[in-house]
Scaffold this motif. Structure first.
Motif, PDB file in Angstrom:
ATOM      1  N   VAL A  88      36.027  36.424  51.450  1.00 27.72           N
ATOM      2  CA  VAL A  88      36.390  37.750  51.968  1.00 27.72           C
ATOM      3  C   VAL A  88      37.188  38.476  50.891  1.00 27.72           C
ATOM      4  CG1 VAL A  88      36.371  37.056  54.396  1.00 27.72           C
ATOM      5  CG2 VAL A  88      38.486  36.866  53.074  1.00 27.72           C
ATOM      6  N   GLY A  89      37.328  39.780  51.059  1.00 26.39           N
ATOM      7  CA  GLY A  89      37.957  40.599  50.037  1.00 26.39           C
ATOM      8  C   GLY A  89      39.453  40.795  50.215  1.00 26.39           C
ATOM      9  N   HIS A  90      40.038  41.445  49.240  1.00 25.32           N
ATOM     10  CA  HIS A  90      41.453  41.811  49.243  1.00 25.32           C
ATOM     11  C   HIS A  90      41.770  42.663  50.470  1.00 25.32           C
ATOM     12  CE1 HIS A  90      45.263  43.523  47.842  1.00 25.32           C
ATOM     13  NE2 HIS A  90      44.758  44.712  48.053  1.00 25.32           N
ATOM     14  N   GLY A  91      42.834  42.301  51.171  1.00 29.55           N
ATOM     15  CA  GLY A  91      43.295  43.083  52.309  1.00 29.55           C
ATOM     16  C   GLY A  91      42.621  42.769  53.620  1.00 29.55           C
ATOM     17  N   GLU A  92      41.569  41.952  53.581  1.00 35.44           N
ATOM     18  CA  GLU A  92      40.842  41.630  54.814  1.00 35.44           C
ATOM     19  C   GLU A  92      41.616  40.576  55.600  1.00 35.44           C
ATOM     20  OE1 GLU A  92      36.401  40.171  56.248  1.00 35.44           O
ATOM     21  OE2 GLU A  92      36.724  40.990  54.231  1.00 35.44           O
ATOM     22  N   ALA A  93      41.845  40.834  56.879  1.00 39.16           N
ATOM     23  CA  ALA A  93      42.597  39.904  57.715  1.00 39.16           C
ATOM     24  C   ALA A  93      41.771  38.659  58.001  1.00 39.16           C
ATOM     25  CB  ALA A  93      43.005  40.575  59.014  1.00 39.16           C
ATOM     26  N   VAL A 241      48.494  36.196  46.604  1.00 41.55           N
ATOM     27  CA  VAL A 241      48.257  35.343  45.444  1.00 41.55           C
ATOM     28  C   VAL A 241      48.218  36.265  44.224  1.00 41.55           C
ATOM     29  CG1 VAL A 241      46.629  33.811  44.285  1.00 41.55           C
ATOM     30  CG2 VAL A 241      46.968  33.634  46.764  1.00 41.55           C
ATOM     31  N   VAL A 242      49.059  35.969  43.252  1.00 41.80           N
ATOM     32  CA  VAL A 242      49.145  36.808  42.054  1.00 41.80           C
ATOM     33  C   VAL A 242      48.714  35.981  40.850  1.00 41.80           C
ATOM     34  CG1 VAL A 242      50.593  38.317  40.659  1.00 41.80           C
ATOM     35  CG2 VAL A 242      51.075  38.062  43.107  1.00 41.80           C
ATOM     36  N   VAL A 243      47.616  36.391  40.228  1.00 44.18           N
ATOM     37  CA  VAL A 243      47.095  35.732  39.024  1.00 44.18           C
ATOM     38  C   VAL A 243      47.129  36.765  37.908  1.00 44.18           C
ATOM     39  CG1 VAL A 243      45.099  34.673  37.931  1.00 44.18           C
ATOM     40  CG2 VAL A 243      45.625  34.156  40.316  1.00 44.18           C
ATOM     41  N   GLY A 244      48.031  36.573  36.948  1.00 41.92           N
ATOM     42  CA  GLY A 244      48.198  37.591  35.913  1.00 41.92           C
ATOM     43  C   GLY A 244      48.597  38.904  36.560  1.00 41.92           C
ATOM     44  N   ASP A 245      47.775  39.950  36.368  1.00 43.22           N
ATOM     45  CA  ASP A 245      48.059  41.262  36.948  1.00 43.22           C
ATOM     46  C   ASP A 245      47.307  41.500  38.260  1.00 43.22           C
ATOM     47  OD1 ASP A 245      49.716  41.963  34.822  1.00 43.22           O
ATOM     48  OD2 ASP A 245      48.034  42.713  33.636  1.00 43.22           O
ATOM     49  N   ALA A 246      46.521  40.525  38.700  1.00 44.22           N
ATOM     50  CA  ALA A 246      45.733  40.692  39.928  1.00 44.22           C
ATOM     51  C   ALA A 246      46.530  40.206  41.125  1.00 44.22           C
ATOM     52  CB  ALA A 246      44.420  39.926  39.823  1.00 44.22           C
ATOM     53  N   ARG A 247      46.667  41.062  42.127  1.00 46.39           N
ATOM     54  CA  ARG A 247      47.419  40.723  43.337  1.00 46.39           C
ATOM     55  C   ARG A 247      46.466  40.770  44.530  1.00 46.39           C
ATOM     56  NH1 ARG A 247      52.814  40.802  44.954  1.00 46.39           N
ATOM     57  NH2 ARG A 247      53.114  41.106  47.200  1.00 46.39           N
ATOM     58  N   LEU A 248      46.235  39.626  45.129  1.00 49.60           N
ATOM     59  CA  LEU A 248      45.339  39.473  46.269  1.00 49.60           C
ATOM     60  C   LEU A 248      46.167  39.293  47.528  1.00 49.60           C
ATOM     61  CD1 LEU A 248      42.525  38.763  47.594  1.00 49.60           C
ATOM     62  CD2 LEU A 248      43.011  36.388  46.923  1.00 49.60           C
ATOM     63  N   GLU A 249      46.027  40.214  48.480  1.00 51.26           N
ATOM     64  CA  GLU A 249      46.809  40.144  49.718  1.00 51.26           C
ATOM     65  C   GLU A 249      45.909  39.823  50.900  1.00 51.26           C
ATOM     66  OE1 GLU A 249      49.105  43.696  50.161  1.00 51.26           O
ATOM     67  OE2 GLU A 249      50.424  43.208  48.476  1.00 51.26           O
ATOM     68  N   THR A 250      46.399  38.942  51.785  1.00 52.42           N
ATOM     69  CA  THR A 250      45.638  38.505  52.940  1.00 52.42           C
ATOM     70  C   THR A 250      46.535  38.408  54.152  1.00 52.42           C
ATOM     71  OG1 THR A 250      44.183  37.183  51.507  1.00 52.42           O
ATOM     72  CG2 THR A 250      44.127  36.712  53.880  1.00 52.42           C
ATOM     73  N   PRO A 251      46.365  39.292  55.145  1.00 45.35           N
ATOM     74  CA  PRO A 251      47.093  39.139  56.402  1.00 45.35           C
ATOM     75  C   PRO A 251      46.480  38.001  57.221  1.00 45.35           C
ATOM     76  CG  PRO A 251      46.300  41.402  56.065  1.00 45.35           C
ATOM     77  CD  PRO A 251      45.583  40.531  55.090  1.00 45.35           C
ATOM     78  N   LEU A 252      47.317  37.142  57.770  1.00 44.51           N
ATOM     79  CA  LEU A 252      46.850  36.074  58.646  1.00 44.51           C
ATOM     80  C   LEU A 252      47.074  36.490  60.094  1.00 44.51           C
ATOM     81  CD1 LEU A 252      48.293  32.917  56.819  1.00 44.51           C
ATOM     82  CD2 LEU A 252      46.062  34.001  56.513  1.00 44.51           C
ATOM     83  N   ARG A 253      46.053  36.345  60.907  1.00 42.77           N
ATOM     84  CA  ARG A 253      46.133  36.769  62.310  1.00 42.77           C
ATOM     85  C   ARG A 253      45.857  35.608  63.254  1.00 42.77           C
ATOM     86  NH1 ARG A 253      48.512  40.085  60.118  1.00 42.77           N
ATOM     87  NH2 ARG A 253      47.965  42.271  59.789  1.00 42.77           N
TER      88      ARG A 253
END
Length: 253
Positions: A88-93, A241-253
């Motif tokens: 799934v993509g960035h920001g997808e719950a 999750v931050v890898v170098g300059d990439a910030r991946l955010e995931t809301p858990l529901r």
């Protein structure tokens, strides 16, 4: 270059990050095969007019096991397969399973394969040239249910949940596969701070190993392992999750 995949209406495009929007680019895998950066292929698209997608669509999704901390006794590199349907993509719950016990989030470096690695029996991929087969790197969150692993040593149940592989937000084509900082945050608090150098098995060694047994192609993903970068989480939290300059955010529901 930071390359995303975006949806604009019914079109799916590769696009480079351009401020708070995107500029479409040609197929980055074809450009890599030609030994060049992808050229622009359209006018800039504001962020409000597009939807961010996972940056790659793997046919093969490989996890690297036993690659925790450099201070651990290093075991031989091991690999396992995970369903690409879990991406799934960035920001997808992601909805946490209530019937699977504890949930653990794992910050990992995702290597995006850029070109065909060839017949595993005669592959040209080595530790020395592994970077030549890589389009770039991105962030991945390997969401796991460790209580299931006690009865499921193959990770089928513990790592196969719906949405268990958040990936993104972009592919960094300039990032080194040898030296990358790696951070895990839960609700804005840093809970793990690690790096590619903390893994006993280097990223390039993992890629070369996998290519000797499984043929890889453009868009395939290798998750390089969790170098002391995992932590228990719970529904209601937001994981980054931050890898170098990439910030991946995931809301858990």
């Amino acid at each position: 270059m930071r390359i995303s995949r975006i949806a604009v209406g019914d079109r799916v495009l590769h696009a480079r990050v351009d401020g708070d929007g995107w500029t479409p680019v040609e197929d980055p895998y074809a450009a890599l095969a030609d030994g060049r950066d992808p050229a622009d292929a359209g006018a800039r698209i504001p962020s409000r007019d597009a939807r961010l997608l996972p940056p790659a669509v793997p046919t093969v999704l490989v996890g690297i096991a036993q690659n925790r901390g450099a201070s651990d006794h290093p075991l031989p590199v091991q690999a396992w397969l995970k369903s690409p349907r879990t991406v799934v993509g960035h920001g997808e719950a992601v909805r946490v399973r209530r019937d699977a016990g504890r949930v653990v989030v794992e910050a990992e470096i995702a290597v995006v394969v850029g070109r065909d690695t060839g017949d595993p029996a005669t592959t040209a991929v080595t530790e020395a040239n592994a970077h030549e087969f890589v389009l770039g790197v991105t962030a991945v969150n390997d969401i796991s249910y460790p209580d299931r692993a006690e009865l499921d040593v193959r990770n089928f149940e513990s790592k196969g949940g719906e949405g268990s592989t958040p990936l993104g937000p972009w592919i960094d084509t300039d990032a080194s596969i040898d030296a990358l900082p790696l951070t895990l945050e839960i609700d804005g608090r840093v809970v793990r701070d690690s790096s590619a150098q903390a893994m006993p098995v280097p990223v390039r060694e993992s890629l070369a190993y996998v290519a000797r047994w499984v043929r890889l192609g453009p868009g395939d993903i290798i998750m390089a392992g969790a170098p002391l970068s995992n932590h228990e989480a719970a529904a209601g939290s937001t994981v980054a999750v931050v890898v170098g300059d990439a910030r991946l955010e995931t809301p858990l529901r």
